[in-house]
Scaffold this motif. Structure first.
Motif, PDB file in Angstrom:
ATOM      1  N   ALA A   1       8.204   2.446  -9.087  1.00  0.00           N
ATOM      2  CA  ALA A   1       7.635   1.035  -9.369  1.00  0.00           C
ATOM      3  C   ALA A   1       6.367   1.610  -9.955  1.00  0.00           C
ATOM      4  O   ALA A   1       5.762   2.447  -9.937  1.00  0.00           O
ATOM      5  CB  ALA A   1       7.572   0.401  -8.025  1.00  0.00           C
ATOM      6  N   LEU A   2       5.729   0.584 -10.884  1.00  0.00           N
ATOM      7  CA  LEU A   2       4.495   0.683 -11.320  1.00  0.00           C
ATOM      8  C   LEU A   2       3.344   0.887 -10.303  1.00  0.00           C
ATOM      9  O   LEU A   2       3.372   0.238  -9.349  1.00  0.00           O
ATOM     10  CB  LEU A   2       4.100  -0.709 -12.183  1.00  0.00           C
ATOM     11  N   LYS A   3       2.348   1.927 -10.736  1.00  0.00           N
ATOM     12  CA  LYS A   3       1.264   1.890  -9.704  1.00  0.00           C
ATOM     13  C   LYS A   3       0.003   1.395 -10.709  1.00  0.00           C
ATOM     14  O   LYS A   3      -0.244   2.266 -11.818  1.00  0.00           O
ATOM     15  CB  LYS A   3       1.084   3.410  -9.337  1.00  0.00           C
ATOM     16  N   ILE A   4      -0.764   0.532 -10.276  1.00  0.00           N
ATOM     17  CA  ILE A   4      -1.969   0.137 -11.216  1.00  0.00           C
ATOM     18  C   ILE A   4      -3.198  -0.025 -10.464  1.00  0.00           C
ATOM     19  O   ILE A   4      -4.264   0.411 -10.852  1.00  0.00           O
ATOM     20  CB  ILE A   4      -1.599  -1.010 -11.865  1.00  0.00           C
ATOM     21  N   CYS A   5      -2.999  -0.564  -9.404  1.00  0.00           N
ATOM     22  CA  CYS A   5      -4.222  -1.013  -8.423  1.00  0.00           C
ATOM     23  C   CYS A   5      -4.975   0.329  -7.937  1.00  0.00           C
ATOM     24  O   CYS A   5      -6.118   0.216  -7.801  1.00  0.00           O
ATOM     25  CB  CYS A   5      -3.809  -1.933  -7.204  1.00  0.00           C
ATOM     26  N   SER A   6      -4.112   1.355  -7.717  1.00  0.00           N
ATOM     27  CA  SER A   6      -4.690   2.423  -7.196  1.00  0.00           C
ATOM     28  C   SER A   6      -5.494   3.518  -8.323  1.00  0.00           C
ATOM     29  O   SER A   6      -6.010   4.573  -8.143  1.00  0.00           O
ATOM     30  CB  SER A   6      -3.752   3.505  -6.611  1.00  0.00           C
TER      31      SER A   6
ATOM     32  N   THR B   1       6.129  -9.837  -9.368  1.00  0.00           N
ATOM     33  CA  THR B   1       7.424 -10.389  -8.802  1.00  0.00           C
ATOM     34  C   THR B   1       8.620  -9.557  -8.703  1.00  0.00           C
ATOM     35  O   THR B   1       9.129  -9.302  -7.866  1.00  0.00           O
ATOM     36  CB  THR B   1       7.635 -11.517  -9.534  1.00  0.00           C
ATOM     37  N   TYR B   2       8.888  -8.699  -9.977  1.00  0.00           N
ATOM     38  CA  TYR B   2       9.999  -7.691 -10.162  1.00  0.00           C
ATOM     39  C   TYR B   2       9.801  -6.290  -9.638  1.00  0.00           C
ATOM     40  O   TYR B   2      10.362  -5.403  -9.942  1.00  0.00           O
ATOM     41  CB  TYR B   2      10.469  -7.756 -11.413  1.00  0.00           C
ATOM     42  N   ARG B   3       8.562  -5.889  -8.916  1.00  0.00           N
ATOM     43  CA  ARG B   3       8.144  -4.503  -8.620  1.00  0.00           C
ATOM     44  C   ARG B   3       9.190  -3.949  -7.895  1.00  0.00           C
ATOM     45  O   ARG B   3       9.191  -2.426  -8.055  1.00  0.00           O
ATOM     46  CB  ARG B   3       6.877  -4.494  -7.873  1.00  0.00           C
ATOM     47  N   ASP B   4       9.939  -4.587  -7.079  1.00  0.00           N
ATOM     48  CA  ASP B   4      10.976  -3.911  -6.333  1.00  0.00           C
ATOM     49  C   ASP B   4      12.260  -3.617  -7.114  1.00  0.00           C
ATOM     50  O   ASP B   4      12.971  -3.082  -6.618  1.00  0.00           O
ATOM     51  CB  ASP B   4      11.220  -4.402  -5.090  1.00  0.00           C
ATOM     52  N   ILE B   5      12.613  -4.412  -8.332  1.00  0.00           N
ATOM     53  CA  ILE B   5      13.707  -4.453  -8.987  1.00  0.00           C
ATOM     54  C   ILE B   5      13.597  -3.324  -9.969  1.00  0.00           C
ATOM     55  O   ILE B   5      13.612  -3.444 -11.192  1.00  0.00           O
ATOM     56  CB  ILE B   5      13.882  -5.392  -9.497  1.00  0.00           C
ATOM     57  N   ILE B   6      13.885  -2.007  -9.427  1.00  0.00           N
ATOM     58  CA  ILE B   6      13.880  -0.768 -10.305  1.00  0.00           C
ATOM     59  C   ILE B   6      15.081   0.074 -10.254  1.00  0.00           C
ATOM     60  O   ILE B   6      15.379   0.262  -8.961  1.00  0.00           O
ATOM     61  CB  ILE B   6      12.471  -0.014 -10.037  1.00  0.00           C
ATOM     62  N   TYR B   7      16.018   0.210 -11.172  1.00  0.00           N
ATOM     63  CA  TYR B   7      17.037   0.818 -11.149  1.00  0.00           C
ATOM     64  C   TYR B   7      16.852   2.337 -11.281  1.00  0.00           C
ATOM     65  O   TYR B   7      17.654   3.294 -10.718  1.00  0.00           O
ATOM     66  CB  TYR B   7      18.108   0.362 -12.211  1.00  0.00           C
ATOM     67  N   GLU B   8      15.995   2.833 -12.162  1.00  0.00           N
ATOM     68  CA  GLU B   8      15.871   4.131 -12.440  1.00  0.00           C
ATOM     69  C   GLU B   8      14.186   4.398 -12.489  1.00  0.00           C
ATOM     70  O   GLU B   8      13.690   3.439 -13.111  1.00  0.00           O
ATOM     71  CB  GLU B   8      16.354   4.785 -13.742  1.00  0.00           C
ATOM     72  N   GLY B   9      13.763   5.333 -11.911  1.00  0.00           N
ATOM     73  CA  GLY B   9      12.268   5.657 -11.983  1.00  0.00           C
ATOM     74  C   GLY B   9      11.738   5.223 -10.949  1.00  0.00           C
ATOM     75  O   GLY B   9      12.439   4.894  -9.787  1.00  0.00           O
TER      76      GLY B   9
ATOM     77  N   GLY C   1       0.891  -1.221  -0.141  1.00  0.00           N
ATOM     78  CA  GLY C   1      -0.115  -0.037   0.101  1.00  0.00           C
ATOM     79  C   GLY C   1       0.899   1.403  -0.218  1.00  0.00           C
ATOM     80  O   GLY C   1       0.518   2.013  -0.485  1.00  0.00           O
ATOM     81  N   ARG C   2       1.898   1.148   0.617  1.00  0.00           N
ATOM     82  CA  ARG C   2       2.794   2.381   0.385  1.00  0.00           C
ATOM     83  C   ARG C   2       3.251   2.810  -0.907  1.00  0.00           C
ATOM     84  O   ARG C   2       3.253   3.921  -1.004  1.00  0.00           O
ATOM     85  CB  ARG C   2       4.205   2.143   1.687  1.00  0.00           C
ATOM     86  N   GLU C   3       3.444   1.924  -1.391  1.00  0.00           N
ATOM     87  CA  GLU C   3       4.057   1.889  -3.034  1.00  0.00           C
ATOM     88  C   GLU C   3       3.071   2.120  -3.790  1.00  0.00           C
ATOM     89  O   GLU C   3       3.043   3.066  -4.791  1.00  0.00           O
ATOM     90  CB  GLU C   3       4.937   0.804  -3.199  1.00  0.00           C
ATOM     91  N   GLU C   4       1.713   1.492  -3.562  1.00  0.00           N
ATOM     92  CA  GLU C   4       0.737   1.589  -4.777  1.00  0.00           C
ATOM     93  C   GLU C   4      -0.231   2.598  -4.293  1.00  0.00           C
ATOM     94  O   GLU C   4      -0.949   3.358  -5.302  1.00  0.00           O
ATOM     95  CB  GLU C   4       0.052   0.404  -4.595  1.00  0.00           C
ATOM     96  N   GLY C   5      -0.211   2.993  -3.158  1.00  0.00           N
ATOM     97  CA  GLY C   5      -1.316   4.166  -2.727  1.00  0.00           C
ATOM     98  C   GLY C   5      -2.745   3.558  -2.565  1.00  0.00           C
ATOM     99  O   GLY C   5      -3.773   4.379  -2.225  1.00  0.00           O
ATOM    100  N   THR C   6      -2.944   2.372  -2.416  1.00  0.00           N
ATOM    101  CA  THR C   6      -4.136   1.563  -1.932  1.00  0.00           C
ATOM    102  C   THR C   6      -3.808   0.377  -1.163  1.00  0.00           C
ATOM    103  O   THR C   6      -2.841  -0.451  -1.446  1.00  0.00           O
ATOM    104  CB  THR C   6      -5.091   1.282  -3.296  1.00  0.00           C
TER     105      THR C   6
ATOM    106  N   VAL D   1      -3.587  -9.092  -8.253  1.00  0.00           N
ATOM    107  CA  VAL D   1      -1.926  -9.270  -7.975  1.00  0.00           C
ATOM    108  C   VAL D   1      -1.746 -10.677  -7.842  1.00  0.00           C
ATOM    109  O   VAL D   1      -2.154 -11.227  -6.734  1.00  0.00           O
ATOM    110  CB  VAL D   1      -1.707  -8.159  -7.178  1.00  0.00           C
ATOM    111  N   GLY D   2      -0.557 -11.123  -8.545  1.00  0.00           N
ATOM    112  CA  GLY D   2       0.154 -12.382  -8.128  1.00  0.00           C
ATOM    113  C   GLY D   2       1.669 -12.272  -8.057  1.00  0.00           C
ATOM    114  O   GLY D   2       2.208 -11.508  -9.085  1.00  0.00           O
ATOM    115  N   GLY D   3       2.374 -12.280  -7.073  1.00  0.00           N
ATOM    116  CA  GLY D   3       3.627 -12.079  -6.741  1.00  0.00           C
ATOM    117  C   GLY D   3       4.409 -13.155  -6.103  1.00  0.00           C
ATOM    118  O   GLY D   3       3.858 -14.027  -5.548  1.00  0.00           O
TER     119      GLY D   3
END
Length: 244
Positions: free
Chosen positions: A151-156, A141-149, A17-22, A166-168
């Motif tokens: 993470a994806l937000k979609i659920c919010s 699965t790879y939502r935390d493996i971001i080098y630049e930029g 939720g901290r990353e997604e906003g929901t 979501v499956g991870g």
């Protein structure tokens, strides 16, 4: 129980939720699974019926196609190319949607291309999911493996809570692929269906791994481990391969 420790589900929803906003309800919208492979398979078995169409980008993770077929569905391919950074094209996607379209599988960052989808595509995808009433199955699965930029937000996003499942996996962020632990998050009716599938496959998630992940989510352990170990290691490997 079959859904996993409630405390781990709570910690997971707070972190997500901290990353997604929901925030998902840990009691009714989350099931702890034995790895993302079981997570995605159980979602397909819960949502896909005979001759339902599931759209996959091509190339993408090799485990999706056969799992769709085992569930009785039909795979529809959306080609992506290196010339366009493997970004899926919204107009091409529109032409693939039919009355039988049941789901679109979104893996971002992607395996094996490494592509992270852009925000414009995600917004357009959700609009199409709402208009044509299909699911977006988001493999996180790879939502935390971001080098630049970021993470994806979609659920919010508008329509996200009603049309995204979501499956991870915890394998990449916590480096525990051998302990086999993952999750499914989605509307209560989806979580209920996934729980029933799990009851007749693995019954309950790995106890040892659940205790480990509860420790991983305590304090700032996750953030420090990602920053100091996971991301530098993967980034160094990426940069080395790019030079070869």
């Amino acid at each position: 129980g079959t859904r996993g420790f409630l405390e781990l589900r709570r910690l997971l929803t707070e972190d997500f939720g901290r990353e997604e906003g929901t925030k998902y309800d840990p009691e009714t919208e989350v099931v702890i699974m034995d790895g993302a492979t079981e997570s995605i398979f159980a979602v397909f078995m819960s949502l896909i019926g005979r001759d339902d169409e599931v759209i996959l980008t091509d190339p993408t993770y090799l485990g999706f196609r056969e799992a769709v077929m085992l569930a009785g569905g039909r795979v529809i391919s959306l080609p992506v190319s290196v010339d366009e950074g493997y970004q899926p094209d919204v107009e091409k996607l529109k032409h693939l949607i039919t009355r039988e379209t049941r789901a679109f599988v979104l893996l971002s960052p992607d395996n094996p291309t490494g592509r992270a989808v852009n925000e414009e595509f995600v917004g357009a995808l959700l609009d199409l999911a709402v208009d044509h009433n299909f699911w977006v199955i988001y493999d996180s699965t790879y939502r935390d493996i971001i080098y630049e930029g970021t993470a994806l937000k979609i659920c919010s996003l508008p329509g996200g809570r009603d049309h995204v499942v979501v499956g991870g996996s915890f394998s990449k962020q916590a480096s525990i692929p051998g302990l086999r632990l993952g999750y499914v998050m989605g509307p209560p009716e989806v979580a209920d269906a996934v729980e029933k599938i799990k009851q007749y496959t693995t019954l309950a998630p790995n106890t040892l791994a659940q205790y480990g992940m509860m420790k991983f989510f305590s304090g700032d352990i996750k953030q420090r481990y990602l920053k100091n170990t996971v991301l530098p290691t993967y980034k160094a490997r990426r940069d080395f391969m790019a030079k070869c």
